[in-house]
Design an enzyme around this catalytic site. Structure first.
Site, short mmCIF file in Angstrom:
data_model
loop_
_atom_site.label_atom_id
_atom_site.label_comp_id
_atom_site.label_asym_id
_atom_site.label_seq_id
_atom_site.Cartn_x
_atom_site.Cartn_y
_atom_site.Cartn_z
N ASP A 1 -17.80 106.66 82.34
CA ASP A 1 -16.65 107.09 83.12
C ASP A 1 -15.41 107.20 82.23
OD1 ASP A 1 -15.62 107.44 85.92
OD2 ASP A 1 -14.35 105.74 85.35
N GLU B 1 -30.50 101.15 69.23
CA GLU B 1 -31.44 100.03 69.08
C GLU B 1 -32.61 100.17 70.05
OE1 GLU B 1 -29.28 96.40 69.90
OE2 GLU B 1 -27.75 96.90 68.40
C1 BGC Z 1 -14.69 108.91 88.53
C2 BGC Z 1 -13.83 108.79 89.75
C3 BGC Z 1 -13.03 107.51 89.63
C4 BGC Z 1 -12.22 107.47 88.32
C5 BGC Z 1 -11.72 106.12 88.01
C6 BGC Z 1 -13.65 109.09 87.45
O1 BGC Z 1 -13.44 110.14 86.81
O2 BGC Z 1 -15.58 109.98 88.54
O3 BGC Z 1 -14.60 108.79 90.92
O4 BGC Z 1 -12.13 107.41 90.69
O5 BGC Z 1 -13.02 107.86 87.23
O6 BGC Z 1 -12.75 105.28 87.61
#
Ligand code: BGC
Length: 550
Positions: A210, A270
Site C-alpha cells: 500500500d 529468501e
Molecule cells: C488504499 C486505500 C487506503 C489508503 C490508505 C490506499 O491507497 O488503497 O484504500 O485508504 O491507501 O491506506
C-alpha cells in the site's frame, strides 16, 4: 509451503510478469457467519469462481486486526486476522485451497502508517522519551501553534494532528487515526521486514504494498511547493480535494525509499517465487517513480499505476501515450494496470455514461486491459460488468466520502457486496443485512445470471484470460504501437518469434483499419467477430481483432 500445489507454483519465478491478479475486497466478497461482513472462509468458499476465471493470483485487501476506521488500511496488529474476518487458521485454510487450485495469494501490507491503536503508536505517543518515541513522525508546532508545514492529508485538511500528551504534532497522510511510521528509523524498517517474513513463512506468494511512495518524508519537513493550476489532475485524489494543489516532493517520493525497497526485496528473495506490486500514487510523476522502483531487478517486481484509474475517458491516444511514457521512463520496469479497484468509481460507470451496450463495452475494455504490456489487476465484480452502486448519504461508511460529499461520494459505491445469486436474499452474499446495501441493479448481473450464458461478460473474461495464456506475447511481450485513426487503436505484442497484432474499436460506430503488410493469420478463441475483407479489418461497434503476424 508444503502442498504439491505450492511446489508447482514455486517452480515459475517469473509468474508475476504478465499475470492476471484478481483483487478481493474481503468485507464484500462472501459472508459465512451472517454478520453482513465478508470473511476469509467466504473467500475460500469462492476460490472456485476465481479459478474458473483463470486468474494467476489473488490480492486480498487487508484483513489484519484493525479498528476499521479506514476498513482495514489502519492496522493495529500486523500478525493476526481481525475477528470480523476470522482467524489465522482460516487464513491457512485459504492459502491451502488457493494453492490446490493453482492460485497464488498476495496480501496487502500497509507499511506507511498504522492505526493509532497499534501498540507501537500507543507507546510512541505516551511521552517524548519512550523506546518508540521516534517510530512515528513527530514535530513541534510553529511558534504560533500552527502545524510544522503545509503538508495536506489526502482525506482532507492538514496532514498534522496535535497530540496533547507530547505537545507535538504527528504526521498522517490519510485519516488522523492513521499515524505515519518513521521509516528513517532503522528499527521501524526491521519491524516491518519482520512482518513480511511472518507472512512469507506462513505461505503467501507475494504482496501488494500500500502507498509505497509514501514510506519516507523529508527529514527537514520542507513545505511542498504549490502546483500550477494547469498541472493539477484528479488521478490520485478527486478534483475537489486541495491535495491536488501541491507538488508532493517533500511529503512523499523521497529518494531514501530505494534503499528500503532493496531491503524488502532481499527478504522476499529468501523465499521461492515471491512477487510484490507496489502502489504508486502520484499524479505528476507516477510512471517515472514506478520505473525507478521496478528497474534493476532489486526492488519491486511491479508497480501499480493510477493512469487508467482516472476519471478521464480512456482513448487510443491516452493508452498509447501512457504506455510509451512508461517505456521511455523505464524500459526495464514493469507496471500492473487496473481499470477499477476499491478506491475509484467502477469503470463501467466512470467511462460508460451514455453508452447503450454496456455488455459490448465491458468486453472490449476487458480485452484491451488484458492486451496491454504489463500485468493486470481485475477487481471483484468487474467480471460481471457491475456499475458503480448508488448510495444514499445515510448508507455511507467511507470517511473520505463523508468528508467530501456530495461533490465526491467516496468509495462505498465500488465496495458494495459481490452478487452471486440474483434470486437469493442479498444476492447470496450474506444471510444477514450487509454492511453496505446490495445494489438492485447488480442483482440482474449476478454470477448466477451470467454463468450459463456463453455471451455474458463473465464468460468473456474467462475466455479472454485463456486466450491471453495461449499466446505468451500477450502476457510478456514487448509492444509497438501502429498509426491508425482514432477511435481505433492498434499495437503489436512480440515475444521471441511470436508477433500478435491487436486492434480495438473504442467506439459505438463500426470502424475499418487497413491490414498491415505481410501475412496476417486471424486468431480465434477471444470472442470477437471482426474480420478481414479486401485488405481491411472491419470492426463492429466495440469490436476487436487479433492476428498472428509473420
Ligand atoms: C488504499 C486505500 C487506503 C489508503 C490508505 C490506499 O491507497 O488503497 O484504500 O485508504 O491507501 O491506506
Amino acid at each position: 509451503m508444503t502442498t504439491t500445489g505450492a511446489s508447482i507454483l514455486q517452480a515459475d519465478k517469473d509468474w508475476w510478469r504478465g499475470a492476471v491478479i484478481y483483487q478481493v475486497y474481503p468485507r464484500s466478497y462472501q459472508d459465512t457467519n451472517g454478520d453482513g461482513i465478508g470473511d476469509l472462509k467466504g473467500i475460500t468458499q469462492r476460490l472456485e469462481h476465481i479459478a474458473s476465471l483463470g486468474a494467476d493470483a489473488i490480492w486480498i485487501s487487508p484483513f489484519f486486526t484493525s479498528p476499521m476506521k479506514d476498513f482495514g488500511y489502519d492496522v493495529s496488529n500486523y500478525e493476526d486476522v481481525d475477528p470480523i474476518f476470522g482467524n489465522l487458521a482460516d487464513f491457512d485454510g485459504l492459502i491451502a485451497e488457493a494453492h490446490r487450485l493453482g492460485i497464488r495469494v498476495m496480501i496487502d501490507l500497509v507499511m506507511s502508517h498504522t492505526s493509532d491503536r497499534h501498540p507501537w503508536f500507543v507507546e510512541s505517543r505516551s511521552s517524548r522519551e519512550n523506546a518508540k518515541a521516534d517510530w512515528y513522525v513527530w514535530a513541534d508546532s510553529k511558534p504560533d501553534g500552527s502545524p510544522p508545514n503545509n503538508w495536506l492529508s489526502i482525506f482532507g485538511g492538514s496532514a498534522w494532528q496535535w497530540d496533547p500528551t507530547r505537545l507535538q504534532y504527528y504526521l498522517h497522510n490519510f485519516l488522523t487515526s492513521q499515524p505515519d511510521l518513521n521509516l528513517h528509523n532503522p528499527e521501524v524498517q526491521d519491524a516491518l521486514l519482520a512482518v513480511a517474513r511472518f507472512w512469507l513463512v506462513r505461505g503467501v506468494d507475494g504482496f501488494r504494498l500500500d502507498t509505497i511512495n509514501f514510506y519516507f518524508h523529508d527529514k527537514e519537513l520542507r513545505d511542498n511547493p504549490a502546483l500550477a493550476p494547469e498541472r493539477r489532475n484528479a488521478q490520485t485524489a478527486p478534483a475537489v480535494n486541495p491535495y491536488n494543489y501541491q507538488e508532493h516532493i517533500y511529503d512523499k517520493n523521497r529518494p531514501e525509499n530505494l534503499e528500503f525497497l532493496k531491503r524488502f526485496r532481499a527478504v522476499m528473495d529468501e523465499f521461492p517465487a515471491i512477487a510484490a506490486v507496489g502502489e504508486v500514487g502520484d499524479s505528476q510523476r507516477g510512471l517515472e517513480i514506478a520505473g525507478e522502483y521496478t528497474s534493476g531487478g532489486d526492488k519491486m517486481h511491479m508497480c501499480y499505476a493510477f493512469e487508467f484509474l482516472a476519471p478521464d475517458p480512456i482513448t487510443p491516444s491516452i493508452v498509447a501515450s501512457v504506455q510509451q511514457a512508461f517505456e521511455k521512463a523505464a524500459p526495464e520496469g514493469w507496471v500492473c494496470w487496473a481499470f477499477s479497484n476499491h478506491d475509484v468509481m467502477r469503470h463501467i460507470t466512470r467511462w460508460g455514461l451514455g453508452i447503450s451496450d454496456h455488455v459490448a463495452h465491458a468486453k472490449l475494455l476487458a480485452s484491451l486491459l488484458m492486451s496491454l504490456k504489463g500485468s493486470v489487476c481485475i477487481y471483484q465484480g468487474e467480471e460481471l460488468a457491475l456499475p458503480e452502486a448508488e448510495l444514499a448519504y445515510e448508507d455511507l461508511q467511507d470517511p473520505y466520502g463523508i468528508q467530501f460529499w456530495p461533490d465526491f461520494k467516496g468509495r462505498d459505491g465500488c465496495r458494495t457486496p459481490m452478487v452471486w445469486d440474483g434470486k437469493a436474499l442479498f444476492g447470496g452474499f450474506s444471510d444477514g443485512k450487509p454492511w453496505l446495501p446490495v445494489s438492485g441493479e447488480h442483482l440482474a448481473r449476478a454470477v448466477s445470471a451470467q454463468d450459463g450464458d456463453p455471451d455474458s461478460v463473465l464468460n468473456h473474461y474467462r475466455r479472454f484470460i485463456a486466450f491471453r495464456k495461449q499466446y505468451p506475447a500477450l502476457a510478456k511481450g514487448e509492444v509497438e504501437y501502429l498509426t491508425v485513426d482514432e477511435p481505433a487503436l492498434a499495437f503489436v505484442r512480440t515475444y521471441g518469434n511470436e508477433r500478435i497484432l491487436c486492434v480495438f474499436n473504442l467506439s459505438q460506430e463500426k470502424q475499418a483499419v487497413a491490414k498491415p503488410d505481410g501475412a496476417v493469420e486471424a486468431l480465434e478463441g477471444h470472442g470477437f467477430k471482426a474480420a478481414i475483407k479486401n485488405d481491411t479489418i472491419e470492426l463492429p461497434a466495440w469490436g476487436a481483432f487479433f492476428a498472428r503476424l509473420d
